[in-house]
Design an enzyme around this catalytic site. Sequence first.
Site, PDB file in Angstrom:
ATOM      1  N   LYS A  76       0.159  -0.532  14.950  1.00 38.75           N
ATOM      2  CA  LYS A  76       0.440   0.848  15.329  1.00 38.75           C
ATOM      3  C   LYS A  76       1.779   1.303  14.775  1.00 38.75           C
ATOM      4  O   LYS A  76       1.993   2.472  14.512  1.00 38.75           O
ATOM      5  CB  LYS A  76       0.455   0.971  16.857  1.00 38.75           C
ATOM      6  CG  LYS A  76      -0.916   0.821  17.476  1.00 38.75           C
ATOM      7  CD  LYS A  76      -0.879   1.046  18.969  1.00 38.75           C
ATOM      8  CE  LYS A  76      -2.275   0.801  19.569  1.00 38.75           C
ATOM      9  NZ  LYS A  76      -2.300   0.994  21.003  1.00 38.75           N
ATOM     10  N   ARG A  77       2.667   0.361  14.646  1.00 38.23           N
ATOM     11  CA  ARG A  77       3.998   0.715  14.165  1.00 38.23           C
ATOM     12  C   ARG A  77       3.974   1.282  12.751  1.00 38.23           C
ATOM     13  O   ARG A  77       4.878   1.994  12.344  1.00 38.23           O
ATOM     14  CB  ARG A  77       4.925  -0.507  14.189  1.00 38.23           C
ATOM     15  CG  ARG A  77       5.196  -1.007  15.599  1.00 38.23           C
ATOM     16  CD  ARG A  77       6.259  -2.092  15.567  1.00 38.23           C
ATOM     17  NE  ARG A  77       6.278  -2.792  14.297  1.00 38.23           N
ATOM     18  CZ  ARG A  77       7.371  -3.020  13.610  1.00 38.23           C
ATOM     19  NH1 ARG A  77       8.529  -2.589  14.049  1.00 38.23           N
ATOM     20  NH2 ARG A  77       7.307  -3.679  12.473  1.00 38.23           N
TER      21      ARG A  77
END
Length: 503
Positions: A259-260
């Site tokens: 997600k980063r």
Amino acid sequence: MGDRNLTSDSDRPVRTRYAPSPTGPQHIGGIRTALFAWLFARRHGGQFILRIEDTDQKRTIPGSIEMILDAFDWLGMDIDEGPREGGAYGPYVQSERLELYQTWAKWLVENGYAYKCFATAEELAEMRKQVGGYDRRYRDIPTAESDDLEARGLPYVIRFKMPATGVTIGEDIIRGEVEFANDQLQDAVLLKSDGFPTYHLAHIVDDHYMRISHITRAVEWLPSFPLHIQIWNALGWEKPQFAHMPVFLNPNGKGKLSKRNAQFTDADGKSVPVLVHEFIEAGYLPAAVMNFLSNIGWNFGDNEEIFSTAQAIERFDLKDVNPANSAYPIAKLDWLNSQYIQRADVDELSQLLQPILEAAGYTVDEARLQRVVPLLQVRLKSTHDVVPMAGFFFADWSSFEAPPAEILIQRKMDGDGTAEILRGALLVLQALDSFKHDAQYAAMSKFAKAIGYKNGQVFGSLRAAVSGQKVSPPTFETMEILGKDESLRRIKLALQALIGQTD
RNA sequence: GGCCCCUUCGUCUAGCGGCCUAGGAUGCCACCCUUUCAAGGUGGAGACACGGGUUCGAGUCCCGUAGGGGCUACCA
């Protein structure tokens, strides 16, 4: 034993599932895993189930289920059974099934497959430091002692008694047999001290009760595959088949896509969409995203890159999935999206573009949009490109202002020459009976030739004059849509601006 | 560290022992077309990680090495 790999000849009805934890926005990696499970179910006329695995209370984020459902709805992946749809094997949220897990955890203890462990967090930390993991100190204590500790109110977990010797062989649809030495595995926790099960217990109980025929999950589950096999065996239930899916790596191939990554940009300075809502916001079409996702780790064949979900369903098979992880080829999505926009139906595309234009502050005349869209189809990579490319069609015409000279004056031209062109264009266009773009083109080409300029020079000034932009849809089509009066008015405006600045 | 998985153009992939002088796509470059931007057309550069085997024959099978990924929680 050649039939152990067969995935479609099983006599069990095909039922696959996607079982995410409700921990926030949907990640595209999870969606891809879900997509393969979904395609497989649809291919075999089976069911696709959504189950929410919320056994870790600390990580649960409210609203996650809605985000998951929104993602599936947007992509057009229909769910047969789930928390919204219901079904004969519910509830489909694990926190509503606690009693079931507790019952089976108890059964495993009573039948000698599991035991209560009273080790504290501090003891565990110490053991990890000393021996690298849990030392099984409660595995073989007498029942009386265990009962005594429990009676004294000490918190405990239930751990599985992993066989200490031998090997466990797992059959994976995608990579065949995988062998593990049993002494490599620890006595995993099945039921936590808060009474919630861990994934290891919960998914097996649920997959059994929900009649799941094929467990599809990401490769990071492969190391615990032997543990799961042993648990299934202890429970004595018929095992489903397993397929451990490859995952997406960063676009540069280093590390798993997370997600980063959404916060980062690629080499071209473009941000990389990772969460489903980011694809929506970036202006990708769901059909393009589906095509994109199903073409990684699996392919349609016949050297065909563009295919519909329906076509994918006809051919998809878990055993054809490529076992290798792959770098996330996001650049290909831009190309696919532009292909889908080109092939889209004008009505459908208009409906997609209208809210985008409106969000940008324009008032959209639908009939006009229908005329503009065909000019846009080969020019848009993202639906959002409509704003800079064609927003001017929907602006308040009465407040249109002529663009500055640097936009009006083409390369290798000067103000006088440009003014000459605009004056001439005014006369030529004014005299036209038909304002169709081809009539304009013919007349203006003739005019350009007569005054000794190239089409590009003449048409470029006109484009700037009527659109106010350097880049726009084709000039004459644009003028046709603006209409003769408005087009001529804009050319006059440009001429005035130019003369005012150049005199 | 231990265990497991993976390894074909930059990237996504085709290839399931001879059809491979390794195909397609994307991206990149060039040319053509062209009123901008695109789209489209044509062409180009570009890969079987390495080393051993097995075989008449290996990108395809086996082993090793290297590299990459993952697991090693009372998270999933």
